[in-house]
Design a protein around this motif. Structure first.
Motif, short mmCIF file in Angstrom:
data_model
loop_
_atom_site.label_atom_id
_atom_site.label_comp_id
_atom_site.label_asym_id
_atom_site.label_seq_id
_atom_site.Cartn_x
_atom_site.Cartn_y
_atom_site.Cartn_z
N ASN A 139 0.84 -1.19 0.00
CA ASN A 139 0.00 0.00 0.00
C ASN A 139 0.88 1.25 0.00
OD1 ASN A 139 -2.45 -1.43 0.09
ND2 ASN A 139 -2.35 -1.62 2.31
N SER A 141 1.34 4.76 0.74
CA SER A 141 0.79 5.90 1.47
C SER A 141 1.70 7.11 1.20
CB SER A 141 0.63 5.59 2.96
OG SER A 141 1.87 5.32 3.57
N LYS A 159 -4.67 9.03 3.09
CA LYS A 159 -3.39 8.33 3.18
C LYS A 159 -3.09 7.90 4.62
CE LYS A 159 -2.04 8.24 -1.12
NZ LYS A 159 -1.87 6.95 -1.84
N LEU A 162 -5.10 4.86 5.03
CA LEU A 162 -4.47 3.72 4.36
C LEU A 162 -3.33 3.17 5.21
CD1 LEU A 162 -4.29 1.93 1.85
CD2 LEU A 162 -2.77 3.65 0.84
N ARG A 163 -2.61 4.06 5.84
CA ARG A 163 -1.50 3.63 6.70
C ARG A 163 -2.01 2.82 7.89
NH1 ARG A 163 3.60 3.96 8.29
NH2 ARG A 163 4.22 5.07 10.19
N SER A 166 -3.16 -0.59 6.66
CA SER A 166 -2.04 -1.50 6.41
C SER A 166 -1.58 -2.18 7.69
CB SER A 166 -0.87 -0.73 5.79
OG SER A 166 -1.20 -0.22 4.52
N ARG A 167 -1.48 -1.42 8.76
CA ARG A 167 -1.03 -2.01 10.03
C ARG A 167 -2.04 -3.03 10.55
NH1 ARG A 167 2.70 -1.03 13.99
NH2 ARG A 167 3.50 0.78 12.84
N ARG A 170 -2.00 -6.10 8.46
CA ARG A 170 -0.79 -6.88 8.75
C ARG A 170 -1.02 -7.77 9.97
NH1 ARG A 170 2.78 -2.94 9.76
NH2 ARG A 170 3.04 -2.64 7.52
N ASP A 184 3.75 -1.20 4.03
CA ASP A 184 3.33 0.20 3.96
C ASP A 184 4.48 1.01 3.38
OD1 ASP A 184 2.18 2.69 4.33
OD2 ASP A 184 2.52 2.75 6.48
N ILE A 186 5.82 4.60 2.64
CA ILE A 186 5.63 6.02 2.97
C ILE A 186 6.38 6.81 1.90
CG2 ILE A 186 5.89 7.81 4.70
CD1 ILE A 186 6.02 4.13 5.67
N ARG A 221 8.40 -4.46 6.23
CA ARG A 221 7.04 -4.12 6.63
C ARG A 221 6.72 -2.68 6.29
NH1 ARG A 221 6.06 -6.84 12.59
NH2 ARG A 221 6.38 -9.01 11.98
N GLU A 222 7.71 -1.82 6.38
CA GLU A 222 7.58 -0.42 6.03
C GLU A 222 8.73 -0.02 5.13
OE1 GLU A 222 5.27 1.64 9.79
OE2 GLU A 222 7.47 1.77 9.71
#
Length: 249
Positions: A139, A141, A159, A162-163, A166-167, A170, A184, A186, A221-222
């Motif tokens: 995703n 963001s 956004k 969306l963040r 995503s968490r 997950r 995610d 950024i 993950r990010e």
């Protein structure tokens, strides 16, 4: 994640960051399905690698079109392993005003593309992804999800939503579908059609796409892209400073 022979879907893959992500995935040996509204532009992109790329024409601001994409992908590409929710819309308001109700049609479309569509595609395509040995939902963001700017309040809110999605997604995948990684991204200030009329130093779409694909490969993950890495630190240590820096962006 090894990308060779994987099947990926990239929304907004006919221009900007999405186009570059699609091309980068193909360069890594993947097959890519582009979802885009502009047929001519999508055909021009897929024509560069006709054996590796195809597209589905759809307007992701419309709920029926979101559902149709899920049905078509499920029927045509049951081997799908990567979903990149990249498509985005930003409605900018005047720098100084309280806004007006006549923009609500645009704001609703902005929310639909930026938040509702990723939710619909993520849950709709979950059965396909869960059936793969390894899979990913990506995703895209924005740094504006961390610290918003005054000229695009709805974009920033979508956004940020969306963040958070995503968490939470997950967490669910870790419990029920550990083969699916939720990533995610950024995103930084990137040189795309969305930012064409805005000044300032911009990251190239190609460089940002490379960061996204590296995050997929590296089981991240990010993915904090470009200058958002600094925003991450400032936002954690000095949140008020981060807000001030981004307020007039």
């Amino acid at each position: 994640m090894h990308l060779e022979q994987k099947w990926a879907l990239v929304t907004g893959g006919n221009t900007g960051i999405g186009e570059q992500v699609a091309l980068e995935l193909v360069a890594k040996g993947a097959h890519v399905v582009i979802v885009a509204r502009d047929r001519d532009r999508a055909q021009a992109v897929t024509a560069r690698h006709p054996d590796r790329m195809t597209f589905i024409q759809a307007d992701l601001s419309l709920p029926d079109e979101q559902d149709r994409v899920v049905r078509e992908v499920t029927q045509r590409f049951p081997q799908l392993a990567i979903l990149v929710n990249n498509a985005g819309v930003q409605v900018n308001m005047p720098a100084v005003s309280i806004g007006s109700g006549d923009q609500m049609t645009r704001f609703r479309s902005e929310i639909a593309v930026n938040l509702t569509a990723p939710v619909a595609l993520s849950f709709g395509l979950m059965p396909l992804l869960a059936g793969q040995p390894e899979a990913a939902i990506v995703n895209v963001s924005s740094g504006l999800a961390v610290a918003p700017k005054r000229t695009a309040p709805v974009y920033c809110a979508s956004k940020a939503g969306l963040r958070a999605f995503s968490r939470a997604l997950r967490y669910r995948c870790e419990d029920a579908a550990p083969e699916i990684r939720v990533i995610d991204v950024i995103m930084a200030f990137v040189d795309t059609g969305m930012t064409r009329d805005r000044g300032g130093r911009k990251m190239s779409a190609r460089a940002s796409a490379k960061a996204i694909v590296a995050g997929i490969e590296g089981q991240r993950r990010e993915v904090w892209v470009g200058k958002t890495r600094l925003l991450r630190i400032v936002g954690h240590l000095f949140p008020r400073l981060a807000y001030r820096l981004m307020r007039n962006g």
